[in-house]
Design an enzyme around this catalytic site. Structure first.
Site, mmCIF file in Angstrom:
data_model
loop_
_atom_site.group_PDB
_atom_site.id
_atom_site.type_symbol
_atom_site.label_atom_id
_atom_site.label_comp_id
_atom_site.label_asym_id
_atom_site.label_seq_id
_atom_site.Cartn_x
_atom_site.Cartn_y
_atom_site.Cartn_z
ATOM 1 N N GLU B 44 -5.011 -3.458 -5.778
ATOM 2 C CA GLU B 44 -5.756 -4.650 -5.363
ATOM 3 C C GLU B 44 -7.081 -4.246 -4.695
ATOM 4 O O GLU B 44 -7.094 -3.378 -3.822
ATOM 5 C CB GLU B 44 -4.885 -5.414 -4.363
ATOM 6 C CG GLU B 44 -5.486 -6.715 -3.842
ATOM 7 C CD GLU B 44 -4.599 -7.365 -2.785
ATOM 8 O OE1 GLU B 44 -3.773 -6.663 -2.172
ATOM 9 O OE2 GLU B 44 -4.748 -8.588 -2.584
ATOM 10 N N LYS B 116 -5.698 -15.028 -7.215
ATOM 11 C CA LYS B 116 -4.526 -14.942 -6.322
ATOM 12 C C LYS B 116 -4.228 -16.286 -5.689
ATOM 13 O O LYS B 116 -5.094 -16.887 -5.038
ATOM 14 C CB LYS B 116 -4.823 -13.894 -5.244
ATOM 15 C CG LYS B 116 -3.685 -13.581 -4.291
ATOM 16 C CD LYS B 116 -4.119 -12.433 -3.351
ATOM 17 C CE LYS B 116 -3.026 -12.001 -2.405
ATOM 18 N NZ LYS B 116 -3.445 -10.818 -1.602
ATOM 19 N N CYS B 155 -0.573 -8.837 -5.190
ATOM 20 C CA CYS B 155 -0.016 -8.527 -3.865
ATOM 21 C C CYS B 155 0.890 -9.625 -3.319
ATOM 22 O O CYS B 155 2.029 -9.726 -3.767
ATOM 23 C CB CYS B 155 -1.135 -8.186 -2.893
ATOM 24 S SG CYS B 155 -0.522 -7.235 -1.460
#
Lengths: 281, 281
Positions: B44, B116, B155
């Site tokens: 990431e 995300k 993540c």
């Protein structure tokens, strides 16, 4: 506030005699209550053999209304031992048949039921349940018991994260999974272990994703094509297995669960609060 | 059909120099490609330090359009090495800012992006991302690459089973999680290990629940308050960890993934097909 609750899991075998199964179950509940258990769970369909390994019309005779005769016996057991009691029964209702979990409060009050939503149906009839059970139609209820808010999903439901999510969103602090899962007798090198580990991993993950305790209570013993693998366990909201039963013995498993960990974990790791994709009931 | 695909994970640290990070990333991709990697993932926000541990307006300068200058460099790297490439970048678009994964095909073609959705924001700024990123608004796309259908979640998304479910339902065979997660430097006996194990468990569970490969590629090294814990891994559809990186070394991890296992597992364990609760995008 002290919210440490002793959870008891009755890891047991079941014979062809419902009377024998019920008597042994009652003994185990009594012994667990004497040791301080406040919520006790029995395996899936503990009253009967795991009949879903063959198709035979006669097994429909095992179904009963819920609540009904067995629930009344379970109510008496719960009241006498002052424990919350949960398990699954074979239910008939309106010409349909369900695999149905019941929850009884510590004063013997019947709190309600959940009907298993995910029905396994493999081609070789290890778990040929579609012949016997319709998929559940009651959603995922949560029951406020004297000792905590609980949900009871059933066996194959444990592979589906959506059910655990709904239970937690509705306030469950402990999710019970009455279970009948085992090893196929046919040798499958590597596969048995992989499946067994996956069974534990996915239930640990429900604890983590939702900040709840997860309690899986399984059968033991040989039954037709399956050797039930026991290893009943309780995982805390970190997914840590607090205690686990043997692979082959009938036994009582008593686990102290600090329910204060539920709100604490959900603040440290706010996965339940922060989720952005909705599971539809 | 031979569908054994070598997946390469670049477990790396990131410095304050974007040029240094990009140069090292390119070297790792080249080395992995030489060893036969066909799909390569970087951690990431590999281009920058993990700046979300403080609030500072200057870090908004690190954002760029996606596609944009860094994507063009990544396209050249992918094309030169004939690998599919995925990672996350800091994106600015329409006055907003996102943590955005990109997927580039083995011929260098830009296939698209994912933003995300789950943005961690703890009170002590270990992962204080809400100041820097808006939640993603592109749903969960799946990308058809030369070497398989992949999704790239990012993540904190890894703690939420819903995203993995959507990715699998749309056909993903491998779900990548570019990651920046680590141990807090403050001693918390027992907790570090519990969090680390939970991080692995929940991602293994996505593999099991959906019959997919899961590939987590994490940073290593000390960065402000965090020591990134590495241990990048690939899990197969049984949830078995096939290979795992060290806790503290920059290294390339090459894992052969037999994508034939995806349809095979989904027939043996049809959790994806049999699910009865819908996740809404």
């Amino acid at each position: 506030m002290n919210k440490i609750i002793n959870v008891g899991l009755v890891q047991m075998y079941s014979t062809a005699s419902a009377g024998d199964n019920l008597t042994r179950a009652a003994q185990h509940v009594r012994l667990l209550a004497q040791r301080g258990a406040k919520i006790v769970a029995l395996p899936e369909l503990f009253l009967t053999p795991y009949f879903c390994q063959t198709r035979d019309k006669k097994f429909f005779d095992l179904a009963e209304p819920v609540p009904g005769p067995t629930v009344r016996v379970l109510q008496a057991i719960a009241k006498k031992n002052r424990v919350v009691l949960t398990t699954s029964l074979y239910e008939r209702a309106g010409g349909k048949y369900y695999n149905t979990a019941v929850v009884i409060d510590a004063d013997g009050k019947y709190l309600g039921k959940y009907r298993k939503m995910h029905i396994p149906d493999d081609p070789k009839f290890y778990y040929g349940e579609a012949y016997y059970f319709s998929p559940g139609n009651l959603g995922v209820p949560v029951f406020k018991t004297r000792y905590g808010k609980i949900a009871t999903l059933i066996c194959w439901d444990q592979w589906f994260p959506e059910g655990a999510r709904l239970a937690a969103a509705k306030g469950a602090e402990i999710i019970f999974y009455p279970t009948a899962i085992g090893f196929q007798l046919k040798a499958r090198p590597g596969i048995n272990e992989a499946e067994h580990q996956a069974w534990q991993t996915i239930q640990q993950s429900h604890a983590i994703a939702n900040g709840v305790f997860v309690a899986a209570v399984n059968r033991v013993g040989l039954d037709n094509h399956l050797r039930f693998w026991g290893t009943s366990f309780v995982a805390d909201p970190y997914g840590r297995v607090l205690k686990q039963g043997s692979v082959n013995r009938e036994e009582d498993i008593l686990v102290a669960c600090d329910l204060n960990l539920v709100p604490q974990m959900r603040r440290d790791w706010p996965f339940l609060a922060a989720r952005r994709l909705k599971v539809e009931q």
